[in-house]
Design a protein around this motif. Structure first.
Motif, short mmCIF file in Angstrom:
data_model
loop_
_atom_site.label_atom_id
_atom_site.label_comp_id
_atom_site.label_asym_id
_atom_site.label_seq_id
_atom_site.Cartn_x
_atom_site.Cartn_y
_atom_site.Cartn_z
N THR A 272 49.58 -1.80 56.81
CA THR A 272 48.31 -1.76 56.13
C THR A 272 47.89 -2.67 55.30
O THR A 272 46.73 -3.42 55.03
N GLY A 421 39.75 -0.87 60.09
CA GLY A 421 39.56 -1.74 59.12
C GLY A 421 39.56 -3.28 59.51
O GLY A 421 38.49 -3.90 59.17
N VAL A 431 40.65 1.37 56.47
CA VAL A 431 42.02 1.58 56.25
C VAL A 431 42.21 3.12 55.52
O VAL A 431 43.15 3.63 55.83
#
Length: 461
Positions: A272, A421, A431
């Motif tokens: 991420t 995201g 996110v």
């Protein structure tokens, strides 16, 4: 000196935090040093992030990127140290002092060897790793990241030994000694950062020097305390080189699944982070500052998560499942209540808090939204997602908790985080929303497990 409480509070404490295995005085005596330790660690991390902010957004972004990788790798050997904590706590609960010593020695030895191996690999392959993970970052960010990555990997052995010794001390309830060792390392780190970053203007290189000196001084103090001053663990230097394989297996039974979980879990967080890197330097800085502030909200609950390992481990070591259940339920309620209280105190202080990072005006509104959404989500979700698995793991239920954490991390936080995201364009907020959703799913799975009987059916000792 025994801890005293007013009569109404005493009745509440006796009802929810006292049992046959231990009473509320013992639990509070365990919890308070860990709470202070967590407050210092997170507070000092906040100060360090603020200090490196003075070197510019490129430095903040570089440190945040590499720290996401550091967390991924350091948590592997911290997981093995946690295995040592659980084994030490259960032997302490059963009254077997000789095996407590063996478990401590096994934890220090295995964690140290793993830290050295990981550090050497990272130093050897730092350039391809940086290019693979963060190749889209700007050149100045990558240059800073390279310096910080090499320096961080050198320091792994220092923090590994401190974690192993502190984990063993927590396992036997010596949380004050654990606190002092942690404070020595972390306060020295901040002092050195002031010298190298603020006074000598050395930027990321200064932070790298500070982290190495602090961690190796901490390691030296931990070993001196263990060999010369400790009266409970009773470990000698030669014990580190003669650890029975049976003891290592017990530690690895808890530690290896947890290490695998940490690798997959933090690997997902790292992925991420890669999403966020593609959004630009401002997005990286937003994520870094929001992450540092979010950790402040977690201080009491994080301390509860560490305390419950000792509490449940010693209960299970005595064979007292009823006490373990009672304490787990109480810790979950207290954890959620602590989040609500901290959020009510800190959210009105958002602007003074964020100002210590000197962020660009363009990201302040985004920071507020991310932090507010996360604070609201943490109140009902965080305790079930983090305190509860710590309790299950302390009972020996490491494999299930690790598999559940890995699956929910990758199915929800990573995949859903990419969709929200990147695909749908919600950026950093997307996110973080995916992360909150993952907490909900994971907490529900662990609550289902806790309501059954399998979590305490493992025979570790």
């Amino acid at each position: 000196m025994q801890l005293q409480a007013p009569q109404p509070a005493k009745k509440w404490l006796e009802k929810y935090l006292s049992g046959d295995s231990m009473d509320y005085r013992q639990i509070i005596a365990l919890f308070l040093p860990i709470l202070i330790d967590q407050a210092f660690i997170i507070g000092l991390n906040l100060v360090n992030t603020a200090m490196i902010s003075s070197s510019g957004m490129a430095a903040v972004s570089a440190v945040n990127m590499v720290d996401s990788l550091n967390i991924f790798l350091i948590n592997v050997f911290v997981a093995i140290a946690t295995g040592g904590t659980v084994v030490v706590a259960q032997y302490k609960g059963s009254g077997n002092d000789r095996m407590v010593s063996q478990a401590t020695a096994g934890s220090v030895t295995s964690v140290s060897m793993l830290a050295v191996g990981i550090g050497l690999l990272l130093m050897s392959f730092h350039t391809p790793i940086l290019n693979l993970l963060f190749g889209t970052a700007s050149a100045d960010v990558l240059d800073n990241a390279r310096v910080y990555m090499i320096g961080s990997s050198i320091s792994y052995l220092g923090i590994a030994v401190v974690q192993a010794v502190c984990g063993a001390l927590r396992g036997v309830g010596r949380t004050r000694a654990s606190l002092m060792l942690s404070l020595i390392m972390n306060v020295l780190y901040v002092i050195l950062n002031v010298v190298f970053i603020n006074l000598l203007d050395m930027g990321v290189l200064g932070m790298t020097l500070a982290v190495n000196i602090a961690r190796y001084v901490g390691m030296a103090c931990a070993l001196i305390y263990l060999f010369k001053f400790d009266s409970v663990l009773r470990v000698q230097v030669r014990d580190l080189f003669h650890v029975p394989l049976t003891m290592l297996r017990k530690i690895m039974f808890i530690g290896v699944p947890f290490a695998a979980e940490q690798m997959f879990f933090n690997g997902g967080k790292l992925l991420t982070q890669i999403f966020i890197v593609s959004l630009g330097t401002y997005a990286i800085a937003t994520n870094a500052i929001a992450g540092s502030l979010a950790m402040v909200f977690q201080i009491p609950a994080s301390a509860l998560s560490l305390t419950i390992v000792t509490v449940v481990g010693q209960c299970i070591g005595r064979g007292d499942v009823a006490d373990a259940r009672k304490f787990i339920k109480s810790f979950l309620w207290i954890g959620s209540a602590s989040y609500a209280l901290v959020a009510l105190i800190l959210m009105p202080l958002f602007h003074p808090l964020v100002s210590i990072f000197s962020p660009p005006a363009e990201i302040i509104d985004d920071l507020f939204v991310v932090l507010l959404v996360n604070a609201i989500a943490q109140i009902p979700l965080w305790a079930f997602s983090f305190i509860l698995p710590s309790a299950l793991r302390a009972a020996g239920d490491s494999r299930f908790t690790s598999i559940a954490s890995m699956l929910t991390m990758w199915l929800f936080r990573v995949v859903f985080g990419y969709i929200l995201g990147i695909v749908l364009g919600y950026g950093v907020l997307g996110v973080w929303l995916a992360m909150n959703c993952e907490w909900a799913v994971r907490g529900a799975v662990f609550l289902w497990r806790f309501r059954g009987k399998k979590w305490y059916a493992h025979k570790l000792i």
